[in-house]
Enzyme design. Structure first.
Site, short mmCIF file in Angstrom:
data_model
loop_
_atom_site.label_atom_id
_atom_site.label_comp_id
_atom_site.label_asym_id
_atom_site.label_seq_id
_atom_site.Cartn_x
_atom_site.Cartn_y
_atom_site.Cartn_z
N TYR A 186 2.82 67.75 -44.03
CA TYR A 186 2.73 66.33 -44.32
C TYR A 186 1.66 65.69 -43.46
O TYR A 186 1.63 65.91 -42.24
CB TYR A 186 4.03 65.60 -43.96
N HIS B 160 13.80 60.17 -48.69
CA HIS B 160 13.46 59.44 -47.48
C HIS B 160 12.36 58.40 -47.70
O HIS B 160 11.48 58.59 -48.53
CB HIS B 160 12.96 60.40 -46.40
N ARG C 147 15.86 68.15 -49.31
CA ARG C 147 15.50 67.20 -48.25
C ARG C 147 15.12 65.89 -48.93
O ARG C 147 14.21 65.85 -49.73
CB ARG C 147 14.32 67.72 -47.44
N LYS D 18 23.01 63.63 -42.94
CA LYS D 18 22.33 62.33 -43.10
C LYS D 18 21.94 62.11 -44.56
O LYS D 18 22.16 61.04 -45.12
CB LYS D 18 21.10 62.28 -42.18
#
Length: 179
Positions: free
Chosen positions: A132, A62, A59, A167
């Site tokens: 998070y 970002h 992941r 993405k």
């Protein structure tokens, strides 16, 4: 909690200090006073969790663009991850540098990621949960990222990539993502 400086300006590895007894342990994972003493973000209006079923899931990388940049406190609550952060602040002494950290439910470590960093992780086992605390609510129009395999950064992922989102596969190289 023990706050350990990292090789990247403003980022900290936060180690819990559990109090053990015959029942197990108790530990603080966040304290406004202690975070403020270290000059870190103390307001987290968004709390999120991710789950990854498969070892090797990636992941990232970002970040949020201005004016919605975010500080994040990341903790692996189940399993183990290799967490990677990249300083993308052009005015920083550690600009373009990255560092990796092993976060796990066993070690209880947390990673404080200041505003202006890209963040990602790879799961090192099956069935991983990551928690998070995020200083700015998510704004889809400010969401951005960097290629996880950009040769300009040379991030070393320990496992073959088994799962990744479309993405995340299509983020631009680092040179296009500077804040």
């Amino acid at each position: 909690m023990e706050f350990r400086s990292t090789n990247l300006a403003g980022a900290y590895l936060v180690q819990l200090e559990p109090l053990h007894d015959h029942r197990g342990f108790f530990a603080r994972t966040f304290c406004v006073e202690e975070f403020a003493t270290h000059g870190l973000e103390i307001g987290y209006p968004q709390h999120s969790i991710s789950y990854s079923a498969r070892k090797g899931t990636l992941r990232g990388m970002h970040h949020q663009r201005d004016p919605h940049r975010e500080a994040t406190l990341v903790r692996c609550t189940k399993g183990v991850i290799l967490d990677v952060i990249v300083d993308i602040r052009p005015d920083s002494s550690t600009f373009c540098r990255w560092q990796k950290f092993e976060l796990s439910s066993a070690n209880g470590h947390q990673l404080y990621i200041p505003k202006g960093f890209a963040h990602g992780f790879q799961t090192l086992c099956d069935d991983v949960e990551v928690s998070y605390l995020i200083s700015t609510p998510y704004e889809p129009g400010s969401a951005d990222g960097i290629r996880y395999d950009d040769p300009a950064l040379g991030i070393e992922w320990p496992l073959p990539i088994m799962e990744i989102s479309e993405k995340d596969l299509h983020w631009p190289p680092f040179a296009h993502s500077v804040l």
